[in-house]
Scaffold this motif. Structure first.
Motif, PDB file in Angstrom:
ATOM      1  N   TYR A  81       0.843  -1.201   0.000  1.00 24.08           N
ATOM      2  CA  TYR A  81       0.000   0.000   0.000  1.00 24.08           C
ATOM      3  C   TYR A  81       0.883   1.258   0.000  1.00 24.08           C
ATOM      4  N   ASP A  82       1.850   1.292   0.951  1.00 22.79           N
ATOM      5  CA  ASP A  82       2.691   2.501   1.116  1.00 22.79           C
ATOM      6  C   ASP A  82       3.696   2.665  -0.017  1.00 22.79           C
ATOM      7  N   LYS A  83       4.310   1.523  -0.459  1.00 17.30           N
ATOM      8  CA  LYS A  83       5.410   1.638  -1.431  1.00 17.30           C
ATOM      9  C   LYS A  83       4.950   1.390  -2.866  1.00 17.30           C
ATOM     10  N   GLY A  84       3.809   0.685  -3.033  1.00 17.75           N
ATOM     11  CA  GLY A  84       3.335   0.364  -4.381  1.00 17.75           C
ATOM     12  C   GLY A  84       2.189   1.245  -4.844  1.00 17.75           C
ATOM     13  N   LEU A  85       1.178   1.405  -3.990  1.00 16.91           N
ATOM     14  CA  LEU A  85      -0.039   2.105  -4.433  1.00 16.91           C
ATOM     15  C   LEU A  85       0.056   3.623  -4.295  1.00 16.91           C
ATOM     16  N   ILE A  86       0.383   4.080  -3.089  1.00 16.89           N
ATOM     17  CA  ILE A  86       0.346   5.536  -2.831  1.00 16.89           C
ATOM     18  C   ILE A  86       1.274   6.311  -3.782  1.00 16.89           C
ATOM     19  N   PRO A  87       2.501   5.829  -4.078  1.00 14.92           N
ATOM     20  CA  PRO A  87       3.365   6.586  -5.003  1.00 14.92           C
ATOM     21  C   PRO A  87       2.803   6.710  -6.418  1.00 14.92           C
ATOM     22  N   THR A  88       1.805   5.858  -6.801  1.00 16.49           N
ATOM     23  CA  THR A  88       1.236   5.989  -8.145  1.00 16.49           C
ATOM     24  C   THR A  88       0.178   7.101  -8.212  1.00 16.49           C
TER      25      THR A  88
END
Ligand SMILES: NC(=O)c1ccc[n+]([C@@H]2O[C@H](COP(=O)([O-])OP(=O)(O)OC[C@H]3O[C@@H](n4cnc5c(N)ncnc54)[C@H](OP(=O)(O)O)[C@@H]3O)[C@@H](O)[C@H]2O)c1
Length: 253
Positions: A204-211
């Motif tokens: 969630y923190d490293k994969g989704l939010i940065p997109t």
């Protein structure tokens, strides 16, 4: 919106609840609907404490009889219907197309897609009867445009809402009722928290939010602001449209 009447489904939680509070702040009379009546009654109390009028009705949007009663309750309580927000929805259990049990598919489609159809059916009838026009906002998702593995039922239900909203607009806009689809991105609600639990904090923190261009999840209040806009006279030339409120997520996919 003073003294106008709004009916909101899925108001016991998340986006629906925030939308009920936002309409109340604008002076509208609010009818809140969902299956959990205790949550709705607590919301009614908090809206009344703001000096506004509200009423709760226990509703299952997948049942035509229950939806008919919800709209009848609105008219019996406040005498008219100006706006409807159809936020009731479930994510369901995820599973591959091969493995997803038929009953899981049916449950998601019955609540998210058929439920929205049933709501509009009775809401539009009531709006036409009161003769003042109106606005309906259905709640889609970024998954109205984007699929993901194991999401076939949810994704299909949300894609279907584009066709349903567009067809309803084509029928109802000539009669003074605008119909639109709000498509939220990642929004901090109990549904979001359940999904975060499945995805896991790390992804969630490293994969989704940065997109997400804005690098964060949205709030239910930010969705409510967009819904208020779609219902307002400021959106008088908007019907049959989708409004994506996702901080820039969809364009990066
Ligand atoms: N949060 C997100 O990130 C996100 C993103 C895109 C789209 N959305 C969409 O936004 C809408 C609201 O979701 P949310 O995030 O606010 O989720 P939530 O906090 O889980 O709220 C969902 C609401 O739907 C109601 N509901 C579910 N089944 C129902 C039924 N059969 N009849 C009546 N009400 C029913 C629930 O109330 P009861 O359990 O009391 O019935 C609850 O009030 C949904 O359509 C969802 O798909 C959410």
């Amino acid at each position: 919106m003073k003294n106008k009447v709004v009916l909101i489904t899925g108001a016991s939680s998340g986006i629906g609840k925030a939308t009920a509070e936002a309409f109340a702040k604008k002076g509208a009379n609010v009818v809140v609907a969902a299956r959990r009546i205790e949550e709705l009654q607590a919301l009614v109390k908090s809206i009344e404490a703001m000096g506004c009028k509200a009423s709760a009705i226990k509703t299952d949007v997948s049942s035509a009889k229950s939806v008919e009663q919800m709209v009848a309750h609105t008219i019996n309580t406040f005498g008219r219907l100006d706006y409807a927000v159809n936020s009731a929805g479930i994510e369901g259990n995820f599973g591959s197309v091969i493995d997803l049990p038929e009953e899981e598919w049916d449950q998601v489609i019955n609540i998210n897609l058929k439920g929205t159809f049933l709501c509009m059916k009775y809401q539009a009838k009531a709006m036409l009867k009161s003769g003042n026009g109106g606005a309906i906002v259905n709640i889609g998702s970024v998954n109205s445009f984007l699929g993901f593995p194991t999401g076939s039922a949810y994704v299909t239900s949300k894609h279907g809402l584009i066709g349903l909203t567009s067809s309803a607009s084509a029928e109802l806009a000539p009669q003074g009722i605008r119909v639109n689809l709000l498509c939220p991105g990642v929004t901090k609600t109990p549904m979001h928290d359940r999904l975060r639990g499945i995805v896991g904090d790390d992804l969630y923190d490293k994969g989704l939010i940065p997109t997400i261009h804005l690098q964060r999840a949205g709030s239910p209040e930010e969705m409510a602001n967009a819904i208020l806009f779609l219902c307002s006279d400021g959106a008088s030339y908007i019907s049959g449209s989708t409004l994506t409120v996702d901080g820039g997520l969809t364009l990066t996919m």
